[in-house]
Design a protein around this motif. Structure first.
Motif, PDB file in Angstrom:
ATOM      1  N   ASN A  19       0.814  -1.213   0.000  1.00 51.26           N
ATOM      2  CA  ASN A  19       0.000   0.000   0.000  1.00 51.26           C
ATOM      3  C   ASN A  19       0.846   1.260   0.000  1.00 51.26           C
ATOM      4  OD1 ASN A  19      -3.087  -0.171   0.443  1.00 51.26           O
ATOM      5  ND2 ASN A  19      -2.256  -1.907   1.591  1.00 51.26           N
ATOM      6  N   TYR A  26      -5.351  -6.185  -0.198  1.00 51.62           N
ATOM      7  CA  TYR A  26      -6.333  -5.246   0.383  1.00 51.62           C
ATOM      8  C   TYR A  26      -5.765  -3.826   0.300  1.00 51.62           C
ATOM      9  CZ  TYR A  26      -9.650  -8.694   2.020  1.00 51.62           C
ATOM     10  OH  TYR A  26     -10.603  -9.671   2.062  1.00 51.62           O
ATOM     11  N   ASP A  86      -4.838   1.298   4.008  1.00 50.23           N
ATOM     12  CA  ASP A  86      -3.615   1.755   4.645  1.00 50.23           C
ATOM     13  C   ASP A  86      -4.040   2.370   5.975  1.00 50.23           C
ATOM     14  OD1 ASP A  86      -1.810   4.195   5.225  1.00 50.23           O
ATOM     15  OD2 ASP A  86      -0.632   3.030   3.823  1.00 50.23           O
ATOM     16  N   ASN A  87      -3.480   1.868   7.059  1.00 53.37           N
ATOM     17  CA  ASN A  87      -3.850   2.384   8.379  1.00 53.37           C
ATOM     18  C   ASN A  87      -5.343   2.294   8.652  1.00 53.37           C
ATOM     19  OD1 ASN A  87      -1.530   3.296   9.957  1.00 53.37           O
ATOM     20  ND2 ASN A  87      -1.092   4.490   8.123  1.00 53.37           N
ATOM     21  N   ILE A 103      -8.379  -1.042   9.208  1.00 53.04           N
ATOM     22  CA  ILE A 103      -8.623  -2.478   9.160  1.00 53.04           C
ATOM     23  C   ILE A 103      -9.956  -2.771   8.498  1.00 53.04           C
ATOM     24  CG2 ILE A 103      -9.043  -4.517  10.574  1.00 53.04           C
ATOM     25  CD1 ILE A 103      -6.166  -3.520  10.625  1.00 53.04           C
ATOM     26  N   ARG A 111      -9.003 -11.861   4.468  1.00 47.98           N
ATOM     27  CA  ARG A 111      -7.743 -11.278   4.922  1.00 47.98           C
ATOM     28  C   ARG A 111      -7.076 -12.201   5.961  1.00 47.98           C
ATOM     29  NH1 ARG A 111      -3.911  -6.836   4.425  1.00 47.98           N
ATOM     30  NH2 ARG A 111      -3.048  -6.590   6.499  1.00 47.98           N
ATOM     31  N   VAL A 129       8.784   2.947  15.274  1.00 49.67           N
ATOM     32  CA  VAL A 129       9.530   3.240  14.052  1.00 49.67           C
ATOM     33  C   VAL A 129      10.100   4.655  14.004  1.00 49.67           C
ATOM     34  CG1 VAL A 129       8.518   1.425  12.626  1.00 49.67           C
ATOM     35  CG2 VAL A 129       7.323   3.613  12.857  1.00 49.67           C
ATOM     36  N   TYR A 144      -5.660  11.924   8.465  1.00 46.06           N
ATOM     37  CA  TYR A 144      -4.625  12.345   9.414  1.00 46.06           C
ATOM     38  C   TYR A 144      -3.409  12.966   8.721  1.00 46.06           C
ATOM     39  CZ  TYR A 144      -1.234   8.473   8.870  1.00 46.06           C
ATOM     40  OH  TYR A 144      -0.271   7.617   8.391  1.00 46.06           O
TER      41      TYR A 144
HETATM   42  C1  26Q Z   1      -4.942  -4.260   7.814  1.00 47.90           C
HETATM   43  C2  26Q Z   1      -6.036  -5.126   7.806  1.00 47.90           C
HETATM   44  C3  26Q Z   1      -6.823  -5.266   6.694  1.00 47.90           C
HETATM   45  C4  26Q Z   1      -6.519  -4.545   5.565  1.00 47.90           C
HETATM   46  C5  26Q Z   1      -5.431  -3.685   5.560  1.00 47.90           C
HETATM   47  C6  26Q Z   1      -4.652  -3.537   6.694  1.00 47.90           C
HETATM   48  C7  26Q Z   1      -3.504  -2.602   6.687  1.00 47.90           C
HETATM   49  C8  26Q Z   1      -2.682  -2.521   5.586  1.00 47.90           C
HETATM   50  C9  26Q Z   1      -1.612  -1.653   5.551  1.00 47.90           C
HETATM   51  C10 26Q Z   1      -3.214  -1.793   7.782  1.00 47.90           C
HETATM   52  C11 26Q Z   1      -2.136  -0.915   7.737  1.00 47.90           C
HETATM   53  C12 26Q Z   1      -1.328  -0.841   6.625  1.00 47.90           C
HETATM   54  C13 26Q Z   1      -0.184   0.050   6.485  1.00 47.90           C
HETATM   55  C14 26Q Z   1       0.300   0.834   7.405  1.00 47.90           C
HETATM   56  C15 26Q Z   1       1.432   1.717   7.118  1.00 47.90           C
HETATM   57  O1  26Q Z   1       1.895   1.816   6.003  1.00 47.90           O
HETATM   58  N1  26Q Z   1       1.962   2.408   8.128  1.00 47.90           N
HETATM   59  C16 26Q Z   1       3.082   3.295   7.906  1.00 47.90           C
HETATM   60  O2  26Q Z   1       4.277   2.580   8.151  1.00 47.90           O
HETATM   61  C17 26Q Z   1       5.418   3.352   7.788  1.00 47.90           C
HETATM   62  C18 26Q Z   1       6.641   2.481   7.972  1.00 47.90           C
HETATM   63  O3  26Q Z   1       6.903   2.283   9.328  1.00 47.90           O
HETATM   64  C19 26Q Z   1       5.490   4.618   8.615  1.00 47.90           C
HETATM   65  O4  26Q Z   1       6.554   5.398   8.142  1.00 47.90           O
HETATM   66  C20 26Q Z   1       4.184   5.415   8.488  1.00 47.90           C
HETATM   67  O5  26Q Z   1       4.203   6.513   9.391  1.00 47.90           O
HETATM   68  C21 26Q Z   1       3.003   4.516   8.813  1.00 47.90           C
HETATM   69  O6  26Q Z   1       1.779   5.204   8.583  1.00 47.90           O
END
Ligand code: 26Q
Length: 825
Positions: free
Chosen positions: A121, A273, A276-277, A279, A285, A442, A560
């Motif tokens: 993503n 899926y 991003d951020n 669920i 999934r 992180v 955000y």
């Molecule tokens: C979860 C369940 C179902 C479907 C999708 C998801 C899902 C998918 C991707 C939940 C979260 C994400 C991605 C999160 C993400 O990219 N977070 C980012 O991570 C980076 C690396 O550490 C940080 O720099 C960013 O600040 C943070 O937003």
């Protein structure tokens, strides 16, 4: 540290012959007859040929030297194109460029034939890709473990200003770099029930019965280290039916089951899926998660036992890093394999599991905390659920033991807050923390927030597990490949040591004050701005001025991240131009690139707003080209590289406390863009490295944001009513300026001022931060007018970003958590 150099230089003649031969045998064509796609395929196979030798050598070194291995478990690997990157890391980029010149072929055109592998993503997936690049480049043995989605992140088209999602058929022409490894297929079981029985030694055993199974087939992709002959592996799994079911099976039960199994196999790896951020609690999934984790865990254990006999020492040679909670079933799966397949007792298995697993948290956003309904989890993974129940039971006892003598603590309260199973839900973050020996954030600020607030109870109970690993990025892709002009200039100035040690760029600091270096630096920036202008003209039909300030916000669209604050400020500037004849500003181009999750209404409407503002502002003669707004379609790794190289201003404007780290901020800094941002995520550390006077910081601090939320005392409506400028700007959303239908953008207006439920108004503090942001933008414009001052500031960004190499991050993981050994190939 002595550098381990590649044994052989790139053989141009061999490569050339190989390309021509491949074109002949693959396509029965000559070079002149071949399409660019065919030349790309032929060249990729020629390169793969070389890579395979190094790959085999790495395997051999692995067997001889028996180093500890990291398995980086991740639902996402946002690798970006492989061809150019492989050439860079083989140190063959120039050589191949010369061969292509001799053949009369444009290397850029060939690179553009490759679809962007977009199995991720955004930040989390790209971080995984940067980490693999650094691991291989630093001589560590690593396996990336993930899913070979048939369709990656959707392709974004903009129709009438709206995002339209199109399938990303990235495998349509095959993938020349992958290897199908049928011989390592694994069986994965879903559903059914668990039968308990006593074995001949009187031991209680568990067996899953009446399940549905699919076959997991691994595909291996090479991950090249830079100039060190190391080739690590990204192993992504595809699903296939176990047995092509037989139509002559007339037993109704069998037939039904065979059809179901076939369907299951078809579905599992179909698509990433696109959230991003956030669920989406979908059953499929969870199937994806268990599918690739079970396959990867089985593989890791079997691989270990091929050359070692004591399973109890598994953790001495293997470590699993869980990329967020998505792969957390690994904790229970490893327990299952150790107990059910290798007959270990609970305590032995638990010791190995916790010593093997480590968990990285990437978010504090409540809507991104992964929870599964207990009944769904139990139905899909009955044996895994039993194990999670037992982990939870034992953990609850631990809580009782720990706090029963503490009169200030309510045990019920602690269990409510910390249990893994609670309220009929499986809380994956809690399972990850309990099942790991390391929990990391992180960025410094993010880790502090985890310790002090989000995961406070866990930190109190097990502080030794917690640590910070500030993210980083690979300079091989984001400077060498993305910006060859600047890369060569840096090498001319400080030597090429920066390629494997980014702190070497600090040697540029002494040039920051000299007029000649400033001129050269800005001339390169200008060239990159022209390159981006050509891309935008070609893809958007918009002419932008390479002498304007390129102000870039490229990242996933999320409330955000506050793209809305950015575009509101553009609206504010537009109003100023229209109403104040004395207002003057340098030309500024506001560049956006962002995909919105397909079901995220407000995010998609924000894209429409940006495009509508662009339509009005870009064509208004009163504006006279002073403001241009550009929305770049289908933001992805390949066009990101063009944008980073061209950016003057890096927009990092999330509500403080919400962006765990950010990594785009580092990529722009590396390419000499100055940050306008909040004190959030890694911005805090960026400002520390480059100095406050070389960044444009604004807005609430994370403590202030969190305090407002605690007190629930933020009232955007009172700002709106008292502040004429803000009122006027916000009302532009609904006064017909940007759409004939005045109600079109009402949901955005409502998100700021929700009159029905004021507790849901402007939860991201956009109005609160508005003036502070507009001030910071005014400071940016003023600073840009001082040419020498700006050049110096820009150059200092590149000079000061040594800390943000993923090489540094990986060495910290190795030293504090993984304890890997380097191999020599
Ligand atoms: C979860 C369940 C179902 C479907 C999708 C998801 C899902 C998918 C991707 C939940 C979260 C994400 C991605 C999160 C993400 O990219 N977070 C980012 O991570 C980076 C690396 O550490 C940080 O720099 C960013 O600040 C943070 O937003």
């Amino acid at each position: 540290m002595a550098k381990i150099k590649s044994r052989s230089a790139f053989d141009k003649e061999l490569f050339k012959r190989s390309v021509l031969y491949n074109i002949k045998t693959l396509y029965r064509r000559t070079l002149e007859e071949a399409t660019p796609q065919q030349i790309y395929q032929a060249a990729s196979l020629a390169i793969k040929d070389q890579i395979i030798d190094y790959w085999m050598d790495t395997q051999k070194a692995l067997e001889e030297q028996d180093p500890k291995i990291v398995y980086y478990m991740s639902m996402e690997f946002l690798m970006g194109r492989a061809f150019g990157n492989n050439l860079i890391n083989l140190r063959a980029y120039e050589g191949v460029g010369e061969v292509m010149d001799e053949l009369g072929v444009d290397l850029n055109l060939i690179e553009d034939q490759e679809p962007d592998p977009a199995l991720g993503n955004g930040g989390l997936g790209r971080l995984a890709a940067c980490f693999l690049d650094s691991l291989a480049s630093l001589n560590y043995v690593a396996y990336g473990c993930g899913i070979r989605y048939k369709y990656g992140m959707f392709r974004q088209e903009i129709h009438d200003g709206y995002q339209v999602e199109k399938p990303d058929d990235w495998l349509a022409n095959g993938n020349p770099f992958e290897l199908r490894r049928q011989e390592y297929a694994k069986e994965i079981k879903f559903g059914g029930y668990v039968k308990m029985y006593q074995d001949e030694n009187g031991r209680t055993m568990f067996k899953q019965e009446d399940y549905q199974a699919v076959k997991a087939i691994p595909y291996d992709l090479p991950v090249l280290g830079y100039g060190n002959d190391v080739v690590d592996t990204l192993r992504i799994w595809d699903a296939e039916p176990i047995n092509n079911f037989q139509l002559d099976s007339f037993d109704k039960g069998d037939y039904q089951k065979a059809v179901e199994q076939e369907n299951l196999a078809k579905q599992i790896c179909e698509v990433l899926y696109p959230n991003d951020n956030h669920i989406a609690g979908k059953e499929l999934r969870l199937k994806q998660q268990y599918f690739f984790i079970s396959a990867s865990v089985q593989t890791a254990v079997q691989k270990y036992l091929k050359n070692h006999d004591d399973i109890k020492k598994f953790y001495e040679k293997n470590v699993f890093q869980l990329n967020d909670t998505h792969p957390t079933v690994a904790v229970a799966e490893l327990m299952r394999v150790l107990m059910d397949d290798y007959y270990l007792e609970w305590d032995e298995a638990w010791d190995i599991t916790t010593k093997t697993c480590c968990y990285t948290n990437h978010t504090i956003m409540a809507e991104a905390l992964e929870k599964w309904p207990q009944d769904l989890f139990q139905r899909l993974l009955p044996r895994i659920y039993q194990i999670v129940e037992e982990i939870n039971r034992r953990f609850n006892i631990e809580i009782v033991n720990r706090y029963s003598n503490d009169p200030k603590v309510s045990i019920d309260e602690k269990i409510r807050k910390m249990a893994i199973l609670y309220d009929n839900q499986v809380r994956m973050a809690h399972l990850a923390i309990v099942g790991s020996h390391s929990v990391n954030g992180v960025a410094k600020l993010h880790t502090e927030i985890l310790e002090k607030r989000e995961l406070k109870d866990f930190y109190e109970m097990m502080p030794e597990k917690f640590n910070n690993k500030t993210n980083g990025i690979t300079q091989r892709r984001f400077l060498m490949h993305a910006n060859p002009l600047l890369a060569n200039w840096c090498t001319k100035k400080v030597g090429d040591g920066w390629i494997t040690d980014l702190t070497v760029l600090s040697g540029l600091k002494k040039s920051a004050d000299t007029a000649k270096a400033q001129k050269e630096f800005m001339a390169i920036k200008k060239k990159n701005k022209e390159r981006l202008a050509r891309y935008i003209l070609q893809h958007n039909g918009i002419q932008i001025d390479p002498d304007s300030i390129y102000d870039c916000q490229v990242k996933r669209l999320h409330e955000y991240k506050r793209q809305l604050l950015n575009i509101l400020h553009v609206i504010y500037l537009y109003d100023k131009i229209k109403t104040d004849p004395k207002f003057d500003m340098p030309k500024q181009t506001f560049i956006f690139g962002a995909k919105a999750a397909a079901g995220y209404r407000i995010a998609k409407l924000t894209i429409k707003l940006i495009n509508s503002v662009a339509d009005v502002v870009n064509d208004d003669p009163d504006v006279d080209g002073r403001i241009k707004v550009v929305f770049i379609e289908d933001y992805r790794v390949s066009n990101a590289e063009l944008i980073f190289a061209a950016a003057d201003v890096s927009e990092q404007i999330s509500t403080a406390s919400r962006e765990a780290s950010g990594t785009g901020n580092m990529k722009m800094m590396l390419n000499g863009a100055v940050t306008i941002g909040t004190m959030d995520g890694a911005n805090v550390e960026i400002v520390k490295e480059v100095g406050e006077k070389n960044a444009f910081i604004f807005g609430l601090s994370s403590d202030e944001v969190i305090e407002h939320e605690r007190k629930n005392d933020y009232d955007p409506m009172s700002i709106y009513t008292k502040d004429a400028v803000i009122k006027k700007t916000v009302d532009r959303l609904i006064d017909g300026t940007f759409s004939k239908d005045k109600e079109l953008f009402r949901p955005l207006w409502n998100s700021l001022l929700n009159t029905k439920d004021t507790s849901k108004a402007d939860t991201y503090f956009i109005l609160k931060d508005f003036h502070s942001y507009a001030d910071a933008q005014a400071r940016v414009r003023k600073a840009y007018e001082d040419k020498a001052g700006w050049a110096k500031m820009a150059m200092l960004q590149t000079a000061c970003c040594g800390k943000f190499s993923s090489d540094r991050t990986i060495e910290e993981y190795v030293k504090d958590i993984w304890h890997l050994d380097k191999i020599k190939v």
